[in-house]
Write a protein that holds these residues in place. Structure first.
Motif, PDB file in Angstrom:
ATOM      1  N   LYS A   2       0.925  -1.052   0.031  1.00  0.00           N
ATOM      2  CA  LYS A   2       0.056  -0.025   0.035  1.00  0.00           C
ATOM      3  C   LYS A   2       0.736   1.174  -0.063  1.00  0.00           C
ATOM      4  CE  LYS A   2      -0.755   0.321   5.044  1.00  0.00           C
ATOM      5  NZ  LYS A   2      -1.878   0.710   6.068  1.00  0.00           N
ATOM      6  N   GLN A   3       0.273   2.245  -0.538  1.00  0.00           N
ATOM      7  CA  GLN A   3       0.971   3.644  -0.378  1.00  0.00           C
ATOM      8  C   GLN A   3       0.773   4.601   0.693  1.00  0.00           C
ATOM      9  OE1 GLN A   3      -0.136   6.113  -4.029  1.00  0.00           O
ATOM     10  NE2 GLN A   3       2.256   6.697  -4.073  1.00  0.00           N
ATOM     11  N   ASP A   8       4.201   8.809   7.891  1.00  0.00           N
ATOM     12  CA  ASP A   8       3.539   7.610   8.470  1.00  0.00           C
ATOM     13  C   ASP A   8       4.357   6.439   8.585  1.00  0.00           C
ATOM     14  OD1 ASP A   8       1.329   9.582   8.851  1.00  0.00           O
ATOM     15  OD2 ASP A   8       0.649   8.938   6.828  1.00  0.00           O
ATOM     16  N   VAL A   9       5.556   6.370   8.053  1.00  0.00           N
ATOM     17  CA  VAL A   9       6.316   5.113   8.165  1.00  0.00           C
ATOM     18  C   VAL A   9       7.213   4.946   9.354  1.00  0.00           C
ATOM     19  CG1 VAL A   9       7.844   3.688   7.055  1.00  0.00           C
ATOM     20  CG2 VAL A   9       6.354   5.028   5.610  1.00  0.00           C
ATOM     21  N   ARG A  17      10.170   3.368  -3.303  1.00  0.00           N
ATOM     22  CA  ARG A  17       9.532   4.578  -3.853  1.00  0.00           C
ATOM     23  C   ARG A  17       8.410   4.495  -5.125  1.00  0.00           C
ATOM     24  NH1 ARG A  17      13.944   8.871  -4.972  1.00  0.00           N
ATOM     25  NH2 ARG A  17      12.043  10.333  -5.080  1.00  0.00           N
ATOM     26  N   LYS A  18       8.604   3.358  -5.586  1.00  0.00           N
ATOM     27  CA  LYS A  18       7.623   2.965  -6.539  1.00  0.00           C
ATOM     28  C   LYS A  18       7.243   1.816  -6.479  1.00  0.00           C
ATOM     29  CE  LYS A  18       9.249   6.154 -10.098  1.00  0.00           C
ATOM     30  NZ  LYS A  18      10.026   6.113 -11.507  1.00  0.00           N
ATOM     31  N   PRO A  19       6.020   1.113  -6.829  1.00  0.00           N
ATOM     32  CA  PRO A  19       5.470  -0.423  -6.711  1.00  0.00           C
ATOM     33  C   PRO A  19       6.348  -1.325  -7.320  1.00  0.00           C
ATOM     34  CG  PRO A  19       3.908   1.047  -8.073  1.00  0.00           C
ATOM     35  CD  PRO A  19       5.035   2.047  -7.561  1.00  0.00           C
ATOM     36  N   ILE A  60       4.674   0.432   1.273  1.00  0.00           N
ATOM     37  CA  ILE A  60       5.042  -0.440   2.124  1.00  0.00           C
ATOM     38  C   ILE A  60       4.339  -1.672   2.087  1.00  0.00           C
ATOM     39  CG2 ILE A  60       5.773   1.414   3.613  1.00  0.00           C
ATOM     40  CD1 ILE A  60       3.113   0.996   5.357  1.00  0.00           C
ATOM     41  N   GLY A  61       4.689  -2.745   2.928  1.00  0.00           N
ATOM     42  CA  GLY A  61       3.870  -4.038   3.033  1.00  0.00           C
ATOM     43  C   GLY A  61       4.215  -4.880   1.883  1.00  0.00           C
ATOM     44  N   PHE A  62       5.388  -5.147   1.338  1.00  0.00           N
ATOM     45  CA  PHE A  62       5.932  -5.898   0.320  1.00  0.00           C
ATOM     46  C   PHE A  62       6.714  -6.821   1.054  1.00  0.00           C
ATOM     47  CE2 PHE A  62       8.345  -2.100   0.511  1.00  0.00           C
ATOM     48  CZ  PHE A  62       9.791  -2.682   0.662  1.00  0.00           C
TER      49      PHE A  62
END
Length: 64
Positions: A2-3, A8-9, A17-19, A60-62
């Motif tokens: 998610k972006q 907030d991280v 920085r990119k998916p 995040i979340g990968f």
């Protein structure tokens, strides 16, 4: 995956920085020097460090 905004991280969390980016960063400290307020991002494999504003959108979340 998610972006979110960089502010907030949590410190130490992995981001991109990119998916579809190949480079993974770890969020470092918040730097306040001479009116320059930025978040430090440290490359996971390497010695590169970049500084971005807190409003920058990151992923995040990968898994890697």
């Amino acid at each position: 995956m998610k972006q979110v905004q960089l502010r907030d991280v949590k410190k130490g969390e992995f981001i991109r920085r990119k998916p579809d980016a190949k480079t993974t960063f770890k969020r470092g400290d918040y730097v306040r020097e001479d009116g320059w307020n930025r978040y430090s991002l440290i490359e996971w494999f390497g010695d590169k460090e970049i500084f971005l504003k807190g409003t920058t959108k990151v992923w995040i979340g990968f898994t890697f």
